[in-house]
Design a protein around this motif. Structure first.
Motif, mmCIF file in Angstrom:
data_model
loop_
_atom_site.group_PDB
_atom_site.id
_atom_site.type_symbol
_atom_site.label_atom_id
_atom_site.label_comp_id
_atom_site.label_asym_id
_atom_site.label_seq_id
_atom_site.Cartn_x
_atom_site.Cartn_y
_atom_site.Cartn_z
ATOM 1 N N LEU A 6 0.847 -1.628 0.260
ATOM 2 C CA LEU A 6 -0.231 0.434 -0.024
ATOM 3 C C LEU A 6 0.645 1.291 0.151
ATOM 4 O O LEU A 6 1.828 1.281 0.746
ATOM 5 C CB LEU A 6 -0.939 -0.177 0.723
ATOM 6 C CG LEU A 6 -1.611 1.272 1.108
ATOM 7 C CD1 LEU A 6 -2.439 1.456 0.436
ATOM 8 C CD2 LEU A 6 -2.906 1.121 2.877
ATOM 9 N N LEU A 7 1.020 2.187 -1.443
ATOM 10 C CA LEU A 7 1.825 3.800 -1.147
ATOM 11 C C LEU A 7 0.453 4.475 -0.699
ATOM 12 O O LEU A 7 -0.762 4.643 -1.102
ATOM 13 C CB LEU A 7 1.926 3.799 -2.401
ATOM 14 C CG LEU A 7 2.472 2.635 -3.062
ATOM 15 C CD1 LEU A 7 2.466 2.481 -4.707
ATOM 16 C CD2 LEU A 7 3.781 1.787 -2.786
ATOM 17 N N VAL A 8 1.087 5.303 0.881
ATOM 18 C CA VAL A 8 -0.109 6.785 1.116
ATOM 19 C C VAL A 8 0.953 7.814 0.752
ATOM 20 O O VAL A 8 2.350 8.197 1.636
ATOM 21 C CB VAL A 8 -0.749 5.968 2.294
ATOM 22 C CG1 VAL A 8 -1.073 7.059 2.972
ATOM 23 C CG2 VAL A 8 -0.607 4.662 2.459
ATOM 24 N N VAL A 13 2.525 11.795 -8.550
ATOM 25 C CA VAL A 13 3.637 11.698 -9.218
ATOM 26 C C VAL A 13 4.340 10.735 -8.326
ATOM 27 O O VAL A 13 5.405 9.530 -8.885
ATOM 28 C CB VAL A 13 4.818 12.688 -9.461
ATOM 29 C CG1 VAL A 13 5.996 12.299 -10.096
ATOM 30 C CG2 VAL A 13 3.614 13.817 -10.522
ATOM 31 N N ILE A 14 4.992 10.751 -6.856
ATOM 32 C CA ILE A 14 5.590 9.671 -6.085
ATOM 33 C C ILE A 14 4.457 8.746 -6.029
ATOM 34 O O ILE A 14 5.968 7.740 -6.198
ATOM 35 C CB ILE A 14 5.587 10.645 -4.930
ATOM 36 C CG1 ILE A 14 6.660 11.633 -4.693
ATOM 37 C CG2 ILE A 14 6.294 9.636 -3.919
ATOM 38 C CD1 ILE A 14 6.970 12.474 -3.618
ATOM 39 N N ARG A 15 3.832 8.641 -6.100
ATOM 40 C CA ARG A 15 3.194 7.568 -5.933
ATOM 41 C C ARG A 15 3.023 6.767 -7.372
ATOM 42 O O ARG A 15 3.368 4.714 -6.904
ATOM 43 C CB ARG A 15 1.355 7.478 -5.907
ATOM 44 C CG ARG A 15 1.187 8.182 -4.533
ATOM 45 C CD ARG A 15 -0.355 7.792 -4.298
ATOM 46 N NE ARG A 15 -1.486 8.484 -5.001
ATOM 47 C CZ ARG A 15 -2.102 9.436 -5.522
ATOM 48 N NH1 ARG A 15 -1.652 10.172 -4.654
ATOM 49 N NH2 ARG A 15 -3.165 9.570 -6.095
ATOM 50 N N GLN A 16 2.751 8.032 -8.579
ATOM 51 C CA GLN A 16 3.114 6.529 -10.375
ATOM 52 C C GLN A 16 4.668 5.967 -10.230
ATOM 53 O O GLN A 16 4.683 4.324 -10.198
ATOM 54 C CB GLN A 16 2.951 7.557 -10.969
ATOM 55 C CG GLN A 16 1.086 7.941 -11.312
ATOM 56 C CD GLN A 16 1.386 8.756 -12.113
ATOM 57 O OE1 GLN A 16 2.131 9.169 -11.806
ATOM 58 N NE2 GLN A 16 0.001 9.172 -13.016
ATOM 59 N N VAL A 17 5.297 6.634 -9.240
ATOM 60 C CA VAL A 17 6.944 6.723 -9.446
ATOM 61 C C VAL A 17 7.363 5.256 -8.626
ATOM 62 O O VAL A 17 7.670 4.375 -8.626
ATOM 63 C CB VAL A 17 7.752 7.679 -8.969
ATOM 64 C CG1 VAL A 17 9.552 6.529 -9.062
ATOM 65 C CG2 VAL A 17 7.804 8.485 -10.640
ATOM 66 N N LEU A 18 6.952 5.077 -7.225
ATOM 67 C CA LEU A 18 7.050 4.178 -6.308
ATOM 68 C C LEU A 18 5.863 2.599 -6.810
ATOM 69 O O LEU A 18 6.309 1.779 -7.235
ATOM 70 C CB LEU A 18 6.404 4.429 -4.917
ATOM 71 C CG LEU A 18 7.485 5.620 -4.153
ATOM 72 C CD1 LEU A 18 5.913 5.691 -3.207
ATOM 73 C CD2 LEU A 18 8.602 5.460 -4.124
ATOM 74 N N ARG A 19 5.112 2.946 -7.793
ATOM 75 C CA ARG A 19 4.016 1.514 -7.816
ATOM 76 C C ARG A 19 4.877 1.395 -9.557
ATOM 77 O O ARG A 19 5.359 0.288 -9.194
ATOM 78 C CB ARG A 19 2.526 2.404 -8.262
ATOM 79 C CG ARG A 19 2.449 1.550 -9.314
ATOM 80 C CD ARG A 19 0.395 1.653 -9.882
ATOM 81 N NE ARG A 19 -0.557 1.704 -9.160
ATOM 82 C CZ ARG A 19 -1.195 1.139 -8.855
ATOM 83 N NH1 ARG A 19 -0.843 -0.349 -9.184
ATOM 84 N NH2 ARG A 19 -1.894 1.332 -7.469
ATOM 85 N N GLY A 20 5.792 1.868 -10.117
ATOM 86 C CA GLY A 20 6.331 1.534 -11.039
ATOM 87 C C GLY A 20 7.573 0.585 -10.494
ATOM 88 O O GLY A 20 7.379 -0.554 -10.736
ATOM 89 N N MET A 21 8.079 1.144 -9.735
ATOM 90 C CA MET A 21 9.448 0.220 -9.057
ATOM 91 C C MET A 21 9.074 -0.957 -8.112
ATOM 92 O O MET A 21 9.761 -1.643 -8.537
ATOM 93 C CB MET A 21 9.884 1.959 -8.081
ATOM 94 C CG MET A 21 10.497 2.157 -8.555
ATOM 95 S SD MET A 21 11.082 3.700 -6.775
ATOM 96 C CE MET A 21 12.302 2.283 -5.694
ATOM 97 N N GLY A 26 7.581 -7.088 -9.171
ATOM 98 C CA GLY A 26 6.263 -8.112 -9.232
ATOM 99 C C GLY A 26 5.251 -8.232 -7.798
ATOM 100 O O GLY A 26 4.712 -8.587 -7.774
ATOM 101 N N PHE A 27 5.409 -6.199 -7.167
ATOM 102 C CA PHE A 27 4.632 -6.412 -6.433
ATOM 103 C C PHE A 27 2.915 -5.889 -6.970
ATOM 104 O O PHE A 27 2.872 -6.039 -7.986
ATOM 105 C CB PHE A 27 4.918 -5.015 -5.344
ATOM 106 C CG PHE A 27 6.374 -5.696 -4.146
ATOM 107 C CD1 PHE A 27 5.786 -5.131 -3.199
ATOM 108 C CD2 PHE A 27 7.353 -5.779 -4.662
ATOM 109 C CE1 PHE A 27 6.988 -5.584 -2.508
ATOM 110 C CE2 PHE A 27 8.265 -6.083 -4.228
ATOM 111 C CZ PHE A 27 8.171 -5.810 -2.715
ATOM 112 N N VAL A 28 2.231 -6.615 -5.698
ATOM 113 C CA VAL A 28 0.635 -5.880 -6.248
ATOM 114 C C VAL A 28 0.823 -4.837 -5.454
ATOM 115 O O VAL A 28 0.893 -4.584 -3.972
ATOM 116 C CB VAL A 28 -0.579 -6.614 -6.203
ATOM 117 C CG1 VAL A 28 -1.077 -6.935 -6.117
ATOM 118 C CG2 VAL A 28 -0.239 -8.707 -6.707
ATOM 119 N N CYS A 29 0.471 -3.638 -5.884
ATOM 120 C CA CYS A 29 0.131 -2.204 -5.101
ATOM 121 C C CYS A 29 -1.473 -1.861 -5.675
ATOM 122 O O CYS A 29 -1.946 -2.035 -6.298
ATOM 123 C CB CYS A 29 1.049 -0.916 -6.311
ATOM 124 S SG CYS A 29 2.916 -1.624 -6.008
ATOM 125 N N SER A 30 -1.508 -0.725 -4.213
ATOM 126 C CA SER A 30 -2.952 -0.016 -4.139
ATOM 127 C C SER A 30 -1.648 1.483 -3.899
ATOM 128 O O SER A 30 -1.141 1.185 -2.949
ATOM 129 C CB SER A 30 -4.020 -0.996 -3.059
ATOM 130 O OG SER A 30 -5.254 -0.117 -3.109
#
Length: 123
Positions: A6-8, A13-21, A26-30
């Motif tokens: 979970l990215l809070v 933009v930071i959430r998108q960059v972290l999601r991409g990383m 192989g992580f599943v992100c929310s």
């Protein structure tokens, strides 16, 4: 089974960059954009790891951390912030955060710290 995260963070933009990383390995992100939404999403999503910003509207990371800890007592929480110093880290750890990573060290420290905490949580 892939790890979930979970990215809070209030910065899209930071959430998108972290999601991409994280998705690249192989992580599943929310995602959530503030602490209050993060607490609600953690209850639904039940992530293996939470990356939590400090400075957010509605509810900041230090306010959200104890609530997240209550919902998910064994889930590692990384406080991901520009305010990473010894005094802040002590306060964050007391609030229930597992580790503090500075945003300016994201490229070198965030993924290794996440992997280390996840391995320890599953041990």
């Amino acid at each position: 089974m892939p790890y979930s995260i979970l990215l809070v963070d209030d910065n899209r933009v930071i959430r998108q960059v972290l999601r991409g990383m994280f998705e690249a390995i192989g992580f599943v992100c929310s995602e959530s954009e503030d602490g209050k939404q993060g607490v609600a999403e953690a209850g639904r999503f039940k992530p293996d790891l939470i990356v939590l910003d400090y400075s957010m509207p509605v509810m900041n990371g230090l306010e959200a951390a104890p609530l997240l800890r209550k919902i998910l007592p064994h889930t590692p929480i990384i406080m991901f912030t520009m305010f990473a110093n010894h005094i802040f880290a002590t306060e964050a750890l007391a609030a229930g955060v597992t580790a503090v990573v500075s945003k300016d060290q994201a490229a070198t420290h965030l993924l290794p710290q996440a992997e280390l905490l996840l391995k320890a949580a599953r041990a």
